[in-house]
Write a protein that holds these residues in place. Structure first.
Motif, PDB file in Angstrom:
ATOM      1  N   LEU A 115       0.825  -1.208   0.000  1.00 12.62           N
ATOM      2  CA  LEU A 115       0.000   0.000   0.000  1.00 12.62           C
ATOM      3  C   LEU A 115       0.863   1.264   0.000  1.00 12.62           C
ATOM      4  CD1 LEU A 115      -2.844  -1.046   2.453  1.00 12.62           C
ATOM      5  CD2 LEU A 115      -2.925  -0.884  -0.031  1.00 12.62           C
ATOM      6  N   ALA A 116       1.977   1.238   0.707  1.00 16.97           N
ATOM      7  CA  ALA A 116       2.873   2.399   0.716  1.00 16.97           C
ATOM      8  C   ALA A 116       3.414   2.675  -0.688  1.00 16.97           C
ATOM      9  CB  ALA A 116       4.016   2.172   1.702  1.00 16.97           C
ATOM     10  N   LEU A 117       3.842   1.616  -1.372  1.00 16.64           N
ATOM     11  CA  LEU A 117       4.350   1.765  -2.737  1.00 16.64           C
ATOM     12  C   LEU A 117       3.237   2.223  -3.679  1.00 16.64           C
ATOM     13  CD1 LEU A 117       6.586  -1.439  -2.978  1.00 16.64           C
ATOM     14  CD2 LEU A 117       7.348   0.936  -2.700  1.00 16.64           C
ATOM     15  N   PHE A 118       2.025   1.697  -3.455  1.00 16.36           N
ATOM     16  CA  PHE A 118       0.899   2.087  -4.303  1.00 16.36           C
ATOM     17  C   PHE A 118       0.564   3.562  -4.139  1.00 16.36           C
ATOM     18  CE2 PHE A 118      -3.668   2.996  -4.359  1.00 16.36           C
ATOM     19  CZ  PHE A 118      -3.911   2.837  -5.721  1.00 16.36           C
ATOM     20  N   ILE A 119       0.584   4.064  -2.909  1.00 14.86           N
ATOM     21  CA  ILE A 119       0.261   5.472  -2.671  1.00 14.86           C
ATOM     22  C   ILE A 119       1.205   6.369  -3.453  1.00 14.86           C
ATOM     23  CG2 ILE A 119       0.279   7.302  -0.929  1.00 14.86           C
ATOM     24  CD1 ILE A 119      -0.754   5.196   1.068  1.00 14.86           C
ATOM     25  N   VAL A 120       2.500   6.020  -3.446  1.00 13.82           N
ATOM     26  CA  VAL A 120       3.487   6.811  -4.190  1.00 13.82           C
ATOM     27  C   VAL A 120       3.147   6.799  -5.682  1.00 13.82           C
ATOM     28  CG1 VAL A 120       5.916   6.991  -4.859  1.00 13.82           C
ATOM     29  CG2 VAL A 120       5.296   6.420  -2.488  1.00 13.82           C
ATOM     30  N   TRP A 121       2.890   5.607  -6.223  1.00 14.76           N
ATOM     31  CA  TRP A 121       2.552   5.493  -7.654  1.00 14.76           C
ATOM     32  C   TRP A 121       1.251   6.237  -7.975  1.00 14.76           C
ATOM     33  CZ3 TRP A 121      -1.796   3.189  -9.907  1.00 14.76           C
ATOM     34  CH2 TRP A 121      -1.767   3.108 -11.312  1.00 14.76           C
ATOM     35  N   HIS A 122       0.260   6.105  -7.122  1.00 12.66           N
ATOM     36  CA  HIS A 122      -1.052   6.718  -7.342  1.00 12.66           C
ATOM     37  C   HIS A 122      -0.946   8.244  -7.395  1.00 12.66           C
ATOM     38  CE1 HIS A 122      -5.343   6.477  -7.627  1.00 12.66           C
ATOM     39  NE2 HIS A 122      -5.564   7.118  -6.501  1.00 12.66           N
ATOM     40  N   LEU A 123      -0.158   8.806  -6.486  1.00 10.68           N
ATOM     41  CA  LEU A 123       0.030  10.260  -6.469  1.00 10.68           C
ATOM     42  C   LEU A 123       0.785  10.732  -7.712  1.00 10.68           C
ATOM     43  CD1 LEU A 123       0.943  10.835  -2.706  1.00 10.68           C
ATOM     44  CD2 LEU A 123      -1.189  11.470  -3.846  1.00 10.68           C
ATOM     45  N   LEU A 124       1.827   9.998  -8.088  1.00  9.72           N
ATOM     46  CA  LEU A 124       2.602  10.363  -9.275  1.00  9.72           C
ATOM     47  C   LEU A 124       1.795  10.193 -10.552  1.00  9.72           C
ATOM     48  CD1 LEU A 124       6.070   8.765  -8.415  1.00  9.72           C
ATOM     49  CD2 LEU A 124       5.449  11.195  -8.338  1.00  9.72           C
ATOM     50  N   ASP A 125       0.809   9.313 -10.511  1.00  9.53           N
ATOM     51  CA  ASP A 125      -0.011   9.054 -11.687  1.00  9.53           C
ATOM     52  C   ASP A 125      -1.145  10.061 -11.841  1.00  9.53           C
ATOM     53  OD1 ASP A 125      -1.171   7.743 -13.911  1.00  9.53           O
ATOM     54  OD2 ASP A 125      -2.479   6.583 -12.591  1.00  9.53           O
ATOM     55  N   LEU A 126      -1.974  10.225 -10.818  1.00 12.32           N
ATOM     56  CA  LEU A 126      -3.203  11.008 -10.969  1.00 12.32           C
ATOM     57  C   LEU A 126      -3.185  12.365 -10.276  1.00 12.32           C
ATOM     58  CD1 LEU A 126      -5.878   8.163 -10.637  1.00 12.32           C
ATOM     59  CD2 LEU A 126      -5.097   9.318 -12.713  1.00 12.32           C
ATOM     60  N   THR A 127      -2.150  12.655  -9.490  1.00  9.64           N
ATOM     61  CA  THR A 127      -2.067  13.970  -8.847  1.00  9.64           C
ATOM     62  C   THR A 127      -1.036  14.863  -9.530  1.00  9.64           C
ATOM     63  OG1 THR A 127      -2.733  13.051  -6.704  1.00  9.64           O
ATOM     64  CG2 THR A 127      -1.653  15.199  -6.685  1.00  9.64           C
ATOM     65  N   THR A 128       0.175  14.370  -9.693  1.00  7.25           N
ATOM     66  CA  THR A 128       1.215  15.172 -10.347  1.00  7.25           C
ATOM     67  C   THR A 128       1.331  14.862 -11.837  1.00  7.25           C
ATOM     68  OG1 THR A 128       2.986  13.563  -9.930  1.00  7.25           O
ATOM     69  CG2 THR A 128       2.501  15.157  -8.186  1.00  7.25           C
ATOM     70  N   GLY A 129       0.880  13.669 -12.256  1.00  5.48           N
ATOM     71  CA  GLY A 129       0.966  13.288 -13.660  1.00  5.48           C
ATOM     72  C   GLY A 129       2.344  12.857 -14.104  1.00  5.48           C
ATOM     73  N   THR A 130       3.266  12.669 -13.146  1.00  4.43           N
ATOM     74  CA  THR A 130       4.653  12.349 -13.482  1.00  4.43           C
ATOM     75  C   THR A 130       4.785  11.039 -14.242  1.00  4.43           C
ATOM     76  OG1 THR A 130       5.324  13.495 -11.458  1.00  4.43           O
ATOM     77  CG2 THR A 130       6.972  12.104 -12.541  1.00  4.43           C
ATOM     78  N   VAL A 131       4.056  10.010 -13.824  1.00  4.67           N
ATOM     79  CA  VAL A 131       4.154   8.709 -14.487  1.00  4.67           C
ATOM     80  C   VAL A 131       2.865   8.369 -15.244  1.00  4.67           C
ATOM     81  CG1 VAL A 131       5.779   7.853 -12.752  1.00  4.67           C
ATOM     82  CG2 VAL A 131       3.319   7.469 -12.430  1.00  4.67           C
ATOM     83  N   HIS A 132       2.068   9.378 -15.500  1.00  5.64           N
ATOM     84  CA  HIS A 132       0.776   9.146 -16.152  1.00  5.64           C
ATOM     85  C   HIS A 132       0.954   8.796 -17.627  1.00  5.64           C
ATOM     86  CE1 HIS A 132      -3.572   9.466 -16.575  1.00  5.64           C
ATOM     87  NE2 HIS A 132      -3.378  10.146 -17.675  1.00  5.64           N
ATOM     88  N   SER A 133       0.130   7.857 -18.086  1.00  2.70           N
ATOM     89  CA  SER A 133       0.191   7.461 -19.493  1.00  2.70           C
ATOM     90  C   SER A 133      -0.872   8.205 -20.294  1.00  2.70           C
ATOM     91  CB  SER A 133      -0.056   5.949 -19.615  1.00  2.70           C
ATOM     92  OG  SER A 133      -1.349   5.617 -19.119  1.00  2.70           O
ATOM     93  N   GLY A 134      -0.601   8.495 -21.546  1.00  2.00           N
ATOM     94  CA  GLY A 134      -1.600   9.101 -22.417  1.00  2.00           C
ATOM     95  C   GLY A 134      -1.668  10.610 -22.365  1.00  2.00           C
ATOM     96  N   GLY A 135      -0.799  11.243 -21.593  1.00  2.00           N
ATOM     97  CA  GLY A 135      -0.801  12.700 -21.531  1.00  2.00           C
ATOM     98  C   GLY A 135      -1.693  13.216 -20.419  1.00  2.00           C
ATOM     99  N   PHE A 136      -1.094  13.653 -19.303  1.00  2.00           N
ATOM    100  CA  PHE A 136      -1.843  14.133 -18.156  1.00  2.00           C
ATOM    101  C   PHE A 136      -2.535  15.447 -18.483  1.00  2.00           C
ATOM    102  CE2 PHE A 136      -2.180  16.387 -14.057  1.00  2.00           C
ATOM    103  CZ  PHE A 136      -2.872  15.440 -13.321  1.00  2.00           C
ATOM    104  N   GLN A 137      -3.846  15.553 -18.127  1.00  2.00           N
ATOM    105  CA  GLN A 137      -4.630  16.754 -18.401  1.00  2.00           C
ATOM    106  C   GLN A 137      -5.013  17.411 -17.079  1.00  2.00           C
ATOM    107  OE1 GLN A 137      -7.670  16.299 -21.616  1.00  2.00           O
ATOM    108  NE2 GLN A 137      -7.093  14.128 -21.576  1.00  2.00           N
ATOM    109  N   GLU A 138      -4.406  18.530 -16.785  1.00  2.00           N
ATOM    110  CA  GLU A 138      -4.668  19.260 -15.545  1.00  2.00           C
ATOM    111  C   GLU A 138      -6.129  19.689 -15.496  1.00  2.00           C
ATOM    112  OE1 GLU A 138      -3.782  20.499 -11.868  1.00  2.00           O
ATOM    113  OE2 GLU A 138      -2.216  19.762 -13.223  1.00  2.00           O
ATOM    114  N   GLY A 139      -6.794  19.397 -14.360  1.00  2.00           N
ATOM    115  CA  GLY A 139      -8.184  19.813 -14.189  1.00  2.00           C
ATOM    116  C   GLY A 139      -9.202  18.912 -14.869  1.00  2.00           C
TER     117      GLY A 139
END
Length: 223
Positions: free
Chosen positions: A119-143
């Protein structure tokens, strides 16, 4: 006094129980909010925007959200530190493992530590994916959280990571809620059955509610 309480095993267990219940409350609210994605992009994006304006005009933009974030970070750190220190204390008290494992120990009990790491590792990935967009696939869209969620769950690895983590959440909640109730003195002969049933129902609802989102994307219900 605070240091004395923290240094004791009972104090650490109490901190772990209270911080766990804070995170459980957040999970319930977060799961309910996630399910709004089934009402369409407009409703889901509006809900995400509303989270940033809660408490206005008394609270400034995003102040309430940041208060929630700080409380959650404190709860996560307190939970992790107390769990680690209790684990080390247990190992020091019993340097050699038992010859026979306790037959009544559930799978959730035996995997609480590894579940916490997952869960700790998932939280890091989840934040980088859907909050900061750092590891997001397909082009992160703010807002535009609806589109970002659909992007994430349109990939096999996004679904795999999320579903595995949510199964870990279910196991963690099932055992953690019961343990917290015992630590805080809520358990008794008359209430134990109800507490166990509540733990099972909470674990099942949270797991099903969270997993419903990637399943919705995979089946085309959310697109």
């Amino acid at each position: 006094m605070a240091r004395t309480v923290w240094d004791s095993t009972v104090g650490k267990k109490t901190v772990m129980a209270v911080s766990g219940l804070i995170m459980l409350l957040y999970l319930v609210v977060h799961m309910i909010g996630n399910l709004k994605i089934f009402f369409g992009a407009g409703d889901f994006n509006h809900y995400a925007h509303w989270l940033r304006t809660v408490g206005e005009p008394f609270m400034h933009d995003e102040w309430t959200l940041w208060i929630v974030r700080v409380v959650l970070v404190v709860a996560v750190v307190a939970h992790a530190v107390s769990a680690y220190q209790l684990s080390r204390r247990d190992i020091r008290a019993r340097p050699t493992q038992y010859v026979h494992k306790r037959p009544r120990a559930s799978y959730a009990t035996r995997t609480m530590r590894w579940g916490g790491v997952i869960l700790a590792l998932f939280i890091v990935w989840h934040l980088l994916d859907l909050t900061t967009g750092t590891v997001h696939s397909g082009g992160f869209q703010e807002g535009r959280p609806y589109q970002n969620v659909v992007d994430t769950f349109s990939t096999w690895y996004g679904n795999t990571i999320y579903i595995v983590a949510m199964l870990a959440v279910g196991l963690h909640v099932r055992h953690g809620f019961w343990s917290a109730a015992q630590t805080l003195g809520a358990g008794s002969r008359t209430r134990d059955r109800a507490l166990k049933a509540t733990a099972n129902v909470l674990a099942l609802l949270l797991t099903a509610g969270f997993i419903a989102v990637p399943v919705g994307v995979m089946t085309g219900v959310v697109s």
